[in-house]
Design an enzyme around this catalytic site. Structure first.
Site, PDB file in Angstrom:
ATOM      1  N   THR A   1       0.843  -1.213  -0.117  1.00 19.34           N
ATOM      2  CA  THR A   1       0.057   0.023  -0.156  1.00 19.34           C
ATOM      3  C   THR A   1       0.967   1.335   0.172  1.00 19.34           C
ATOM      4  O   THR A   1       0.477   2.141  -0.883  1.00 19.34           O
ATOM      5  CB  THR A   1      -1.022  -0.068   1.144  1.00 19.34           C
ATOM      6  OG1 THR A   1      -2.056  -0.962   0.869  1.00 19.34           O
ATOM      7  CG2 THR A   1      -1.548   1.322   1.568  1.00 19.34           C
TER       8      THR A   1
ATOM      9  N   CYS B   1       7.267  -1.136   6.436  1.00 20.79           N
ATOM     10  CA  CYS B   1       7.385  -1.580   7.776  1.00 20.79           C
ATOM     11  C   CYS B   1       8.466  -0.854   8.415  1.00 20.79           C
ATOM     12  O   CYS B   1       9.759  -0.974   7.788  1.00 20.79           O
ATOM     13  CB  CYS B   1       7.540  -2.993   7.830  1.00 20.79           C
ATOM     14  SG  CYS B   1       5.993  -3.853   7.341  1.00 20.79           S
TER      15      CYS B   1
ATOM     16  N   ASN C   1       7.589  -6.487  13.386  1.00 20.09           N
ATOM     17  CA  ASN C   1       6.892  -5.473  12.966  1.00 20.09           C
ATOM     18  C   ASN C   1       5.505  -5.350  13.511  1.00 20.09           C
ATOM     19  O   ASN C   1       5.032  -6.265  14.517  1.00 20.09           O
ATOM     20  CB  ASN C   1       7.001  -4.895  11.490  1.00 20.09           C
ATOM     21  CG  ASN C   1       6.204  -6.114  10.777  1.00 20.09           C
ATOM     22  OD1 ASN C   1       6.473  -7.488  11.220  1.00 20.09           O
ATOM     23  ND2 ASN C   1       5.369  -5.710   9.854  1.00 20.09           N
TER      24      ASN C   1
ATOM     25  N   CYS D   1       2.919  -6.385  12.162  1.00 19.98           N
ATOM     26  CA  CYS D   1       2.106  -7.732  11.609  1.00 19.98           C
ATOM     27  C   CYS D   1       2.882  -9.084  11.798  1.00 19.98           C
ATOM     28  O   CYS D   1       2.525 -10.043  11.119  1.00 19.98           O
ATOM     29  CB  CYS D   1       1.571  -7.460  10.196  1.00 19.98           C
ATOM     30  SG  CYS D   1       0.647  -6.095   9.970  1.00 19.98           S
TER      31      CYS D   1
ATOM     32  N   GLU E   1       5.948 -10.162  10.581  1.00 18.93           N
ATOM     33  CA  GLU E   1       6.205 -11.100   9.571  1.00 18.93           C
ATOM     34  C   GLU E   1       7.683 -10.477   9.287  1.00 18.93           C
ATOM     35  O   GLU E   1       8.586 -11.310   8.639  1.00 18.93           O
ATOM     36  CB  GLU E   1       5.514 -10.853   8.357  1.00 18.93           C
ATOM     37  CG  GLU E   1       5.736  -9.972   7.419  1.00 18.93           C
ATOM     38  CD  GLU E   1       4.849  -8.437   8.064  1.00 18.93           C
ATOM     39  OE1 GLU E   1       4.622  -7.638   7.150  1.00 18.93           O
ATOM     40  OE2 GLU E   1       4.063  -8.680   8.912  1.00 18.93           O
TER      41      GLU E   1
ATOM     42  N   THR F   1      -1.547  -8.594   3.634  1.00 19.13           N
ATOM     43  CA  THR F   1      -2.095  -8.280   2.219  1.00 19.13           C
ATOM     44  C   THR F   1      -3.735  -7.646   2.224  1.00 19.13           C
ATOM     45  O   THR F   1      -4.180  -8.023   1.383  1.00 19.13           O
ATOM     46  CB  THR F   1      -2.023  -9.519   1.168  1.00 19.13           C
ATOM     47  OG1 THR F   1      -2.922 -10.362   1.408  1.00 19.13           O
ATOM     48  CG2 THR F   1      -0.574  -9.571   1.182  1.00 19.13           C
ATOM     49  N   ALA F   2      -4.137  -7.274   3.432  1.00 21.30           N
ATOM     50  CA  ALA F   2      -5.660  -7.169   3.641  1.00 21.30           C
ATOM     51  C   ALA F   2      -6.149  -6.236   2.811  1.00 21.30           C
ATOM     52  O   ALA F   2      -7.096  -6.754   2.145  1.00 21.30           O
ATOM     53  CB  ALA F   2      -5.730  -6.408   5.077  1.00 21.30           C
TER      54      ALA F   2
END
Length: 967
Positions: free
Chosen positions: A358, A374, A586, A588, A590, A773-774
């Site tokens: 994004t 991130c 981070n 999320c 990952e 990847t929302a």
């Protein structure tokens, strides 16, 4: 009233004789109502209350007690109905009478006033038949002609171009199976009135198509194409400086001219980098593929329209192919043949084979190209360091960065402060400041700022840290918006399994523990325990390790936080262990990169659409290799093009050049291959598919190193020693004395690649990370990341509105077996989008389309562990439990640790999911309208907290846009 519906209540029999026909509903200033005769009247909210009151009194009786109760109920329902109709300011300010009545039905059903709702539905149906009969009698030849006018932006009235409306709807339906232009046109005409505005005229067919999505998924594409027509009018008019519009067919000729004008307009309005004008715009324009504008689903296109396309004062001037080319140009700025690379990048993005994250989509090609996703920081143990970190958070979040903060170095509660001769208040007050800062910086209104705080398990403040997300206790010591995560060393897990004691310390007295892991950590930690026993350490606390573990799982169960992540696995398998330590992940979970006082870790993300690289007979290796090669070049370019808001981030990124190539559409790929997620075959596919991505990503980084040179800190890394991610498993195994339960098989030529890495080097210190990847999976139209489906028919709510989502693959399979009909739609709604309870669905389809809460967590953990073999960073792994319990949580998270997962993400529990059954074919959303739908019921995913219990208002839901920070 001629209605005949009756109720049976307490043995009494009472006919329903009210008149709840909301014929002049609602009156909020500036809002209007279209009556059934086409007249437009002011919106009168009082009429809603009157209609509801009559309905309740007719069903429940006019007793005084009932009337007082009904008054309160009606007031609440009226507020809810008006809020639903008017909650999108500036869009959909004119409502059809049927839309308002749909909202009345929905409110009654949501409030579980089922008898009143049933009577209301039956009454509406009766009135509709009466009106149709009267119309037929008045116009026996069917010669009803209504002349409508459109009000333009300058206030002029012009005749409505019915022919163009028909053409646009016809184009939107072209090439799609199972859709009917006539059905869309008929429904759209219901929302037309004399004096309708251009925006309302554009919305009418979109609303119409949306109501049909649940019966045929292709109507989602129809809705997107109709929104595209609205966007074309906005964009062409803004660029031309005068009113313009074009059909899709006309755009085939006009797209090139538009694109060149778009670039110049964007530069003139200070939205685009002037450097873009130095490209050969004609060459790029010739490479555009206008037909790819038609490939979006409605959810994806509305998301782009609302949050991604460039605009000036709300006027969007960026069409989809211009958007993708703008991003591609922004990523090709430093290339030698910029046009060729821009076209290559554009082709990859616009084909949906790969999607950048994004921030890259937001900012590439603009004046502030902050393209990274991130950022990871370590907080220093002094006021200057703490508040510098808070400021850095704000600067990094401003341009769409997601944050992970390592708070372990900050001394704990009761620790001595030499400068003031006082005692520390611990980390919690400072976490409160960081929490509020994240909310204050909302990334330009595009999405909330978001941060995750990490703390090691031995920190003396760990018990208060575990309580941060509770909704009880002193609110000054709570952080309701900040994510939190445990950073757990292996020694703690070993003490849990052995039933041993655990000692908590303040980091100012045990400073080296922060940078140690594996066996050196064990040695130092045990030495400090001995010193504490001798009284040589002032601040410490002894607890049973299993008690801390139980509280971790309890808080995870109750609040969704802190997440469970594993320090030693992240460090022992890190390629960069020679130059630093991974102190946190981070936002999320990952990203696993080194941080220090002078380095803020940065990662640049993008995801391969795995579904686009799978055929019924397996992976398309050639296509995947090509995609990964180009994607890695794009991600590497980000490092040099990036706009860095703080120097520590620039220093770190240029020194190590990490990128995070991930994947999405894994569930779609399984369904193409006919592999149930709960199967050994699916676990094997997780292994081999990630192996292929890893092989091609590492190979691409070697190719880039040959062209551009290896990253500056390459020498001494695991890469330089010929130790690839699969090889680093042995390091982990040795540190655990062989206690790692994991398959080590492989299929690619790793020996050959290993030699190339050693001799040529790597362009990037890290290559892979699987993010949530929302948002970008919505744009592409595939399942998120590595997630299983959680429903096959539901209403998704995010910042762009409410969207009916249907699993198109399931519909195709049911159609092929002659099972897709109105009864199946009804059954799916009844069973909350699951096929497991529907008897006539064959067992093989039930297995293939099992939803997330029907899959045992061990299958997801096993698949994630097989992927982790190949990944040099981590993956966002959510766990789903339909009926969570302490035993199940304990088993799942111990299994994740034993199988070598680096991190886990959310725990999601089914019991907190609430699905409503509405009486509508669609729900009100971005465009604030619904269609009449008889007595059908659509499941609406209202809230999906990751844990059990209703007291988690700030918990992140599956569709919460605040989770979209990574991608």
């Amino acid at each position: 009233m001629p209605a005949t519906a009756e109720r049976h209540d307490n043995g009494n029999h009472r006919p329903y004789t009210t008149a709840p026909d909301v014929e002049a509903v609602a009156s909020a200033p500036g809002y209007q109502l279209i009556r059934r005769n086409g007249a437009v009247t002011p919106f009168d909210t009082a009429k809603i209350a009157v209609a509801l009151t009559k309905a309740f009194l007719a069903v429940e009786g006019p007793s005084a007690a009932a009337s007082r109760r009904i008054h309160d109920i009606v007031a609440g329902l009226t507020d809810q109905i008006v809020a639903n109709l008017t909650r999108r300011p500036g869009i959909g300010r004119t409502f059809h009478i049927e839309d308002v009545q749909d909202q009345v039905e929905l409110a009654l059903m949501r409030g579980e006033y089922h008898k009143v709702a049933r009577a209301y539905v039956l009454y509406r149906d009766e009135r509709a038949r009466e009106r149709a009969k009267a119309l037929a009698a008045a116009h026996p030849a069917g010669d009803v002609t209504v002349v409508l006018h459109v009000r333009t932006a300058d206030g002029a009235r012009v005749p409505l171009d019915a022919g163009r409306l028909s053409i646009v709807i016809g184009e939107a339906c072209t090439g799609l199976d199972g859709v009917s232009p006539d059905a869309v046109l008929t429904e759209a005409q219901r929302n037309l009135y004399d004096g309708i505005t251009l925006d309302e005229l554009a919305q009418a067919p979109i609303l119409a198509a949306r109501t049909l999505v649940e019966t045929e998924p292709n109507y989602s594409k129809v809705s997107a194409r109709l929104l595209l027509d609205k966007l074309r009018r906005e964009a062409l008019s803004f660029v031309a400086g005068r009113p313009e519009q074009a059909t899709q067919a006309e755009m085939a000729e006009r797209y090139g001219d538009y694109f060149c004008a778009y670039v110049k307009t964007g530069i003139a309005n200070e939205r685009l980098d002037p450097e873009l004008d130095r490209f050969d715009l004609a060459r790029l324009a010739a490479a555009l593929e206008p037909a790819r504008d038609l490939e979006f689903d409605y959810l994806g296109f509305q998301t782009l329209y609302d949050r991604y396309f460039l605009h000036m004062r709300g006027n969007r001037f960026e069409l989809p192919q211009a958007f993708f080319m703008r991003v591609a140009m922004g990523l090709a700025l430093r290339e030698i043949d910029r046009e060729a690379r821009a076209i290559e990048f554009y082709d990859l993005l616009s084909s949906f084979d790969f999607m950048a994250s994004t921030p890259t989509l937001f900012n590439a090609g603009t004046l502030r190209p902050q393209l990274s996703s991130c950022f990871l920081t370590t907080i220093a143990d002094d006021l200057d360091g703490i508040f510098k970190a808070v400021k850095d958070n704000a600067l990094l979040a401003k341009y769409s960065g997601g944050l992970g903060n390592d708070w372990t170095p900050v001394r704990g509660l009761g620790a001595y402060i030499k400068g003031t001769n006082g005692e520390s208040q611990g980390i919690v007050p400072f976490l409160k400041v960081a929490n509020d800062t994240a909310i204050a910086v909302n990334q330009g209104g595009k999405r909330k700022g978001a941060v995750c705080a990490y703390l090691e398990t031995w920190h003396v403040d760990i018990e208060e840290f575990l309580d941060l997300r509770k909704n009880t206790g002193d609110d000054r010591r709570r952080t309701h918006d900040m994510n939190t995560a445990n950073w757990i060393p292996d020694l703690f897990m070993q003490r849990v399994e052995a039933g041993g004691q655990w000692t908590l310390f303040s980091p100012d007295e045990v400073p080296d523990l922060h940078d140690l892991y594996g066996k050196p950590f064990k040695t130092a930690y045990e030495t400090y325990e001995e010193k504490a026993g001798r009284g040589e350490i002032k601040v410490f606390k002894r607890v049973a390790a299993v008690d801390i573990w139980r509280k971790m799982l309890t808080m995870l169960f109750e609040t969704g936080h802190p997440w469970i992540t594993f320090k030693d696995t992240c460090n022992l398998r890190s390629p960069q262990s020679h130059v630093g330590v991974v102190h946190s992940s981070n936002l999320c979970t990952e990203i696993t990169l080194n941080t220090s006082a002078d380095e803020v870790a940065v990662c640049n993300l993008g995801s391969v659409n795995l579904a686009a690289h799978v055929r019924v007979d397996g992976l398309d290796q050639a296509r995947l290799a090509k995609t990964v090669k180009t994607a890695m070049r794009m991600l590497d370019n980000v490092v040099d093009i990036n706009f860095y808001t703080i120097p520590e981030a620039r220093r770190s990124n240029l020194r190590h050049r990490p990128v995070g190539l991930g994947l999405m559409g894994f569930q779609d790929a399984l369904q193409t291959l006919r592999l149930p997620a709960a199967s050994d075959a699916a676990v094997s596919f997780a292994d081999t598919s990630m192996e292929a991505i890893s092989f091609y990503a590492i190979s691409a980084s070697v190719d880039l190193a040959a062209e551009r040179g290896h990253y500056p800190s390459f020498e001494g890394s695991l890469w330089s020693r010929g130790i690839l991610p699969i090889d680093s498993l042995e390091i982990l195994s040795e540190a655990r004395d062989g206690d790692v339960e994991l398959d080590r098989s492989s299929t690619q030529d790793w020996a050959g690649l290993r030699q190339r890495v050693k001799t040529t080097g790597m362009r990037n210190s890290n290559c892979m990370a699987i993010a949530p990847t929302a948002t970008i999976s919505n744009i592409v139209g595939v399942s998120q990341s590595i997630e299983p489906s959680y429903s096959h028919l539901y209403v998704k709510a995010n910042m762009s509105g409410d969207f009916t989502v249907v699993n198109a693959g399931l519909v195709r399979d049911l159609k092929a077996r002659g099972l897709w009909d109105e009864v199946m739609v009804s059954d799916l709604k009844y069973y909350d989008g699951k096929v497991s309870g529907i008897d006539r669905v064959p067992d093989d389809l039930k297995a293939l389309y099992a939803t997330s809460f029907e899959i045992e967590p061990r299958w997801l953990i096993r698949a994630a562990a097989r992927r982790q073999k190949w990944i040099d960073q981590g993956q966002s792994v959510n766990l789903y439990m339909a009926q969570p319990s302490g035993r199940k949580l304990d088993e799942a998270y111990r299994l994740a640790w034993r199988l070598g997962l680096k991190t886990t993400y959310y725990l999601r529990g089914l019991s907190a999911t609430h699905v409503e059954k509405s009486t509508l074919k669609g729900t009100d959303g971005k465009l604030n309208a619904v269609a009449v739908g008889g007595t059908s019921a659509t499941p609406i995913l209202v809230e999906m907290p990751p844990v059990n219990g209703p007291t988690v208002p700030n918990a992140c839901s599956l569709d919460d846009p605040t989770c979209e920070v990574c991608q």
